[in-house]
Write a protein that holds these residues in place. Structure first.
Motif, PDB file in Angstrom:
ATOM      1  N   GLN B   7       0.824  -1.209   0.000  1.00  0.00           N
ATOM      2  CA  GLN B   7       0.000   0.000   0.000  1.00  0.00           C
ATOM      3  C   GLN B   7       0.858   1.259   0.000  1.00  0.00           C
ATOM      4  O   GLN B   7       0.555   2.220  -0.699  1.00  0.00           O
ATOM      5  CB  GLN B   7      -0.945  -0.003   1.207  1.00  0.00           C
ATOM      6  CG  GLN B   7      -2.220  -0.772   0.887  1.00  0.00           C
ATOM      7  CD  GLN B   7      -3.078  -1.005   2.092  1.00  0.00           C
ATOM      8  OE1 GLN B   7      -2.651  -0.802   3.213  1.00  0.00           O
ATOM      9  NE2 GLN B   7      -4.290  -1.447   1.850  1.00  0.00           N
ATOM     10  N   THR B   8       1.938   1.261   0.811  1.00  0.00           N
ATOM     11  CA  THR B   8       2.808   2.440   0.809  1.00  0.00           C
ATOM     12  C   THR B   8       3.420   2.642  -0.562  1.00  0.00           C
ATOM     13  O   THR B   8       3.513   3.755  -1.064  1.00  0.00           O
ATOM     14  CB  THR B   8       3.925   2.338   1.864  1.00  0.00           C
ATOM     15  OG1 THR B   8       4.317   0.984   1.977  1.00  0.00           O
ATOM     16  CG2 THR B   8       3.471   2.858   3.207  1.00  0.00           C
ATOM     17  N   LEU B   9       3.803   1.529  -1.156  1.00  0.00           N
ATOM     18  CA  LEU B   9       4.370   1.620  -2.492  1.00  0.00           C
ATOM     19  C   LEU B   9       3.360   2.234  -3.459  1.00  0.00           C
ATOM     20  O   LEU B   9       3.685   3.104  -4.250  1.00  0.00           O
ATOM     21  CB  LEU B   9       4.747   0.199  -2.964  1.00  0.00           C
ATOM     22  CG  LEU B   9       6.099   0.056  -3.671  1.00  0.00           C
ATOM     23  CD1 LEU B   9       6.407  -1.408  -3.879  1.00  0.00           C
ATOM     24  CD2 LEU B   9       6.127   0.819  -4.962  1.00  0.00           C
ATOM     25  N   GLY B  10       2.110   1.766  -3.304  1.00  0.00           N
ATOM     26  CA  GLY B  10       1.046   2.285  -4.168  1.00  0.00           C
ATOM     27  C   GLY B  10       0.883   3.787  -4.004  1.00  0.00           C
ATOM     28  O   GLY B  10       0.760   4.513  -4.976  1.00  0.00           O
ATOM     29  N   ALA B  11       0.932   4.250  -2.739  1.00  0.00           N
ATOM     30  CA  ALA B  11       0.757   5.670  -2.481  1.00  0.00           C
ATOM     31  C   ALA B  11       1.887   6.482  -3.099  1.00  0.00           C
ATOM     32  O   ALA B  11       1.666   7.544  -3.666  1.00  0.00           O
ATOM     33  CB  ALA B  11       0.689   5.913  -0.973  1.00  0.00           C
ATOM     34  N   ALA B  12       3.130   5.935  -2.982  1.00  0.00           N
ATOM     35  CA  ALA B  12       4.272   6.647  -3.550  1.00  0.00           C
ATOM     36  C   ALA B  12       4.162   6.692  -5.067  1.00  0.00           C
ATOM     37  O   ALA B  12       4.410   7.716  -5.686  1.00  0.00           O
ATOM     38  CB  ALA B  12       5.569   5.963  -3.128  1.00  0.00           C
ATOM     39  N   ALA B  13       3.731   5.560  -5.638  1.00  0.00           N
ATOM     40  CA  ALA B  13       3.632   5.501  -7.091  1.00  0.00           C
ATOM     41  C   ALA B  13       2.531   6.428  -7.609  1.00  0.00           C
ATOM     42  O   ALA B  13       2.597   6.920  -8.716  1.00  0.00           O
ATOM     43  CB  ALA B  13       3.357   4.060  -7.522  1.00  0.00           C
ATOM     44  N   ASP B  18       4.184  13.317 -13.512  1.00  0.00           N
ATOM     45  CA  ASP B  18       3.354  14.415 -13.982  1.00  0.00           C
ATOM     46  C   ASP B  18       2.933  15.327 -12.830  1.00  0.00           C
ATOM     47  O   ASP B  18       3.016  16.545 -12.914  1.00  0.00           O
ATOM     48  CB  ASP B  18       2.111  13.823 -14.658  1.00  0.00           C
ATOM     49  CG  ASP B  18       1.368  14.862 -15.446  1.00  0.00           C
ATOM     50  OD1 ASP B  18       2.036  15.769 -15.984  1.00  0.00           O
ATOM     51  OD2 ASP B  18       0.128  14.776 -15.512  1.00  0.00           O
ATOM     52  N   GLU B  19       2.515  14.680 -11.713  1.00  0.00           N
ATOM     53  CA  GLU B  19       2.072  15.445 -10.539  1.00  0.00           C
ATOM     54  C   GLU B  19       3.234  16.225  -9.944  1.00  0.00           C
ATOM     55  O   GLU B  19       3.074  17.377  -9.530  1.00  0.00           O
ATOM     56  CB  GLU B  19       1.485  14.492  -9.487  1.00  0.00           C
ATOM     57  CG  GLU B  19       0.065  14.039  -9.797  1.00  0.00           C
ATOM     58  CD  GLU B  19      -0.889  15.216  -9.926  1.00  0.00           C
ATOM     59  OE1 GLU B  19      -0.963  16.029  -8.986  1.00  0.00           O
ATOM     60  OE2 GLU B  19      -1.528  15.343 -10.991  1.00  0.00           O
ATOM     61  N   ILE B  20       4.390  15.598  -9.860  1.00  0.00           N
ATOM     62  CA  ILE B  20       5.560  16.266  -9.285  1.00  0.00           C
ATOM     63  C   ILE B  20       5.928  17.483 -10.122  1.00  0.00           C
ATOM     64  O   ILE B  20       6.194  18.562  -9.603  1.00  0.00           O
ATOM     65  CB  ILE B  20       6.755  15.277  -9.206  1.00  0.00           C
ATOM     66  CG1 ILE B  20       6.425  14.188  -8.175  1.00  0.00           C
ATOM     67  CG2 ILE B  20       8.053  15.992  -8.825  1.00  0.00           C
ATOM     68  CD1 ILE B  20       7.367  13.006  -8.227  1.00  0.00           C
ATOM     69  N   ARG B  21       5.900  17.311 -11.439  1.00  0.00           N
ATOM     70  CA  ARG B  21       6.222  18.417 -12.341  1.00  0.00           C
ATOM     71  C   ARG B  21       5.224  19.568 -12.153  1.00  0.00           C
ATOM     72  O   ARG B  21       5.590  20.731 -12.100  1.00  0.00           O
ATOM     73  CB  ARG B  21       6.187  17.923 -13.792  1.00  0.00           C
ATOM     74  CG  ARG B  21       7.147  18.692 -14.687  1.00  0.00           C
ATOM     75  CD  ARG B  21       7.169  18.126 -16.098  1.00  0.00           C
ATOM     76  NE  ARG B  21       7.438  16.695 -16.139  1.00  0.00           N
ATOM     77  CZ  ARG B  21       6.631  15.808 -16.742  1.00  0.00           C
ATOM     78  NH1 ARG B  21       5.525  16.212 -17.325  1.00  0.00           N
ATOM     79  NH2 ARG B  21       6.943  14.527 -16.759  1.00  0.00           N
ATOM     80  N   ARG B  22       3.957  19.186 -12.012  1.00  0.00           N
ATOM     81  CA  ARG B  22       2.919  20.209 -11.858  1.00  0.00           C
ATOM     82  C   ARG B  22       3.103  20.983 -10.553  1.00  0.00           C
ATOM     83  O   ARG B  22       2.992  22.206 -10.523  1.00  0.00           O
ATOM     84  CB  ARG B  22       1.535  19.546 -11.868  1.00  0.00           C
ATOM     85  CG  ARG B  22       0.421  20.538 -11.992  1.00  0.00           C
ATOM     86  CD  ARG B  22      -0.907  19.858 -12.123  1.00  0.00           C
ATOM     87  NE  ARG B  22      -0.908  18.879 -13.216  1.00  0.00           N
ATOM     88  CZ  ARG B  22      -1.959  18.156 -13.569  1.00  0.00           C
ATOM     89  NH1 ARG B  22      -3.086  18.290 -12.901  1.00  0.00           N
ATOM     90  NH2 ARG B  22      -1.903  17.305 -14.556  1.00  0.00           N
TER      91      ARG B  22
END
Lengths: 264, 287
Positions: B7-13, B18-22
């Motif tokens: 689940q943590t992996l899922g949240a990080a992924a 795109d979101e980080i760039r935005r």
């Protein structure tokens, strides 16, 4: 309890509430919007006005609500009528965007000169009835389309009106929300026993909700026929899938086809 | 791997490229909104100083920014007095424009006949340049202050009038019907429906009127000259010009500009406060 419950008698035993007698409406330019409309509304009725656009169903609502005078004929209320006898729900939620949910529901009382303190219990009770008591301090823009419509319904029933007019209230909503609101509207009606005139162009909605369907035709706008849906309330999802429902829907569809000038 | 790790992996992924760039673009834009104009101004002042020094331009033609700054500091007492007067006239004129403009709009809205009779004259007053009316006003109005107020009011009231009129007429027609069904009086309709509906329009007009009342006050000062009531910024600019004290002209001009910016910012803030809960213009939306 502030919102009174009215018992609903079986069809045929209900006392009359208001009568439209030979109502005509002619707009300038000789457009006949409504021709010789006769309709008796009884206490506890859930009437759908079903018809294609231009059949005068909205005009009929405007005449009943005194927003428009008939060219000929009249509307007689049993025992006369006054302020607060009527609740209205439009196709849009029609909320004041600058006011909170509870202030919007307070409006009918506020216009009658009542302070919020006087009617707070009534306001909160109807908000509970439509499932929005947690949102009393929200602004309309914070709500979804379905929730706004619930606020609009709460405002319409808060004065405990004798008659509620609904002009295609769920037409702009998505199918899922619409089903949910149809179910909740019936539950609400069972709880407070109000009288409703509901304008729609959906056969399925009219069969599911109402016990009387008034089918109207266009050019000139007129009443074509009336159907009774004698299935007992409460009606739930199982009614939607029943053979009885399908039979009523078929009858209503045929009447609507005739109203639109096609052979049945 | 346990389910929790999954689940943590899922949240990080979920926070993808795109979101980080935005998010980064939004951060940069936030800083640039302030940093860029300030940088441009600093560059322009440096360029101005360099041009004056490189070409040895005499100070009575174009003073360097350091001289303007000196004038601002040394003449502060004179300039702040002048700014006080101009600011006062501007503010009073704006207040009168609000009362007059919104009041007329409400009157016109209540009586169609009144609107038909007088609206054309409001338009005529608006389209006639105030510079051309001002000399006449000072012939008939003895008090300089009253004359200046009248000039500033003449230019400022119209945007309030026209935008409030538009607002009062822009009421949702279903809400209007609802008020009729519930038997609202004319006063209730105005108070609970039309005035709140008109508020965003009124505030738009107010922002324009704020700038215009400053213009009106400046024009009135230039026409009126001095006359025992002290002198405003516009008069100081004119006076310094006659004395070839160009540095003080620039200093006074900077104050007028600062005043205009301040009025605009204050009115924008007021508008935001009044509308932030409900109006689309003040609601932050995701891009």
């Amino acid at each position: 309890m502030a919102v009174h419950h009215h018992d609903t008698l079986p069809l045929g035993q209900r006392p009359p509430l208001l009568k439209l007698r030979h109502v005509d409406k002619v707009f300038s330019g000789d457009v006949v919007a409504l021709k010789d409309m006769n309709l008796q509304v009884n206490q506890g009725d859930f009437i759908s006005l079903l018809g294609p656009s231009g059949c005068g169903k909205s005009t009929a609502l405007r005449i009943i609500s005194d927003l428009m005078h008939p060219t000929r004929g009249r509307v007689d209320w049993e025992g006369g009528h006054g302020r607060g006898d009527l609740g209205v729900v439009f196709q849009e939620p029609t909320l004041m965007p600058w006011a909170t949910v509870s202030q919007n529901v307070w409006l009918p009382f506020r216009l009658a000169g009542k302070s919020y303190g006087e009617v707070k219990d009534d306001v909160l009770e109807v908000l509970r009835l439509v499932g929005l008591e947690k949102f009393q301090n929200s602004y309309p823009r914070e709500l979804s389309g379905g929730m706004k419509m619930r606020v609009s319904i709460a405002r319409a029933i808060v004065t405990n009106p004798r008659l509620i007019l609904m002009d295609e209230p769920f037409a702009a909503l998505d199918e899922i929300t619409r089903h949910k609101l149809n179910n909740d509207l019936l539950k609400l009606k069972a709880q407070i026993g109000c009288t409703v005139i509901f304008v729609t162009h959906s056969v399925f909605e009219s069969v599911f909700l109402s016990d009387r369907i008034v089918v109207m035709a266009a050019r000139p706008g007129r009443v074509l026929t009336e159907l009774e849906v004698d299935a007992p309330y409460p009606r739930g999802e199982e009614f939607r899938t029943s053979a009885e429902y399908a039979a009523h829907a078929r009858r209503a569809s045929e009447a609507l086809k005739e109203a639109m000038g096609e052979p049945a | 791997m346990s389910l929790a790790d999954d689940q943590t992996l899922g949240a990080a992924a979920a926070r993808d490229e795109d979101e980080i760039r935005r998010a980064r673009a939004a951060r940069i834009e936030k800083i640039a909104k302030w940093a860029l104009p300030v940088a441009i101004m600093a560059l322009a002042i440096m360029g101005w100083g360099w041009i004056v020094r490189a070409n040895e331009i005499p100070h009575y033609i174009l003073p360097g920014p350091n001289l303007v700054w000196d004038s601002l500091v040394n003449d502060w007492a004179i300039l702040i007095d002048a700014a006080y007067l101009t600011g006062w006239i501007t503010l009073l004129a704006l207040l009168l424009a609000v009362v007059g403009g919104a009041g007329l709009a409400i009157l016109f809205n209540q009586s169609k006949m009144l609107e038909l009779s007088f609206y054309p004259y409001a338009v005529i007053l608006q389209v006639t340049p105030v510079v051309s009316i001002a000399p006449l006003i000072f012939i008939y109005v003895d008090s300089k202050v009253a004359g200046m107020l009248l000039c500033a009011w003449l230019v400022a009231f119209f945007p309030v009038l026209s935008s409030t009129t538009l607002g009062l007429n822009s009421v949702d027609h279903n809400l209007r019907d609802l008020f009729r069904i519930y038997g609202a009086t004319r006063w209730q309709r105005l108070r609970f429906l039309q005035l709140p509906s008109a508020l965003p329009y009124f505030l738009g007009g107010l922002k324009i009127a704020g700038g215009l009342s400053l213009i009106g006050a400046v024009v009135a000062e230039l026409v009126a000259g001095t006359g025992g009531i002290g002198s405003g910024l516009a008069f100081r600019i004119q006076e310094a010009g006659y004395r070839l004290n160009i540095a003080r002209m620039f200093a006074a001009l900077a104050l007028v500009a600062a005043m205009g910016v301040f009025i605009f910012a204050a009115l924008s803030f007021l508008s935001h406060l009044l509308l932030k809960n409900w109006h689309e213009s003040a609601v932050a939306r995701e891009k």
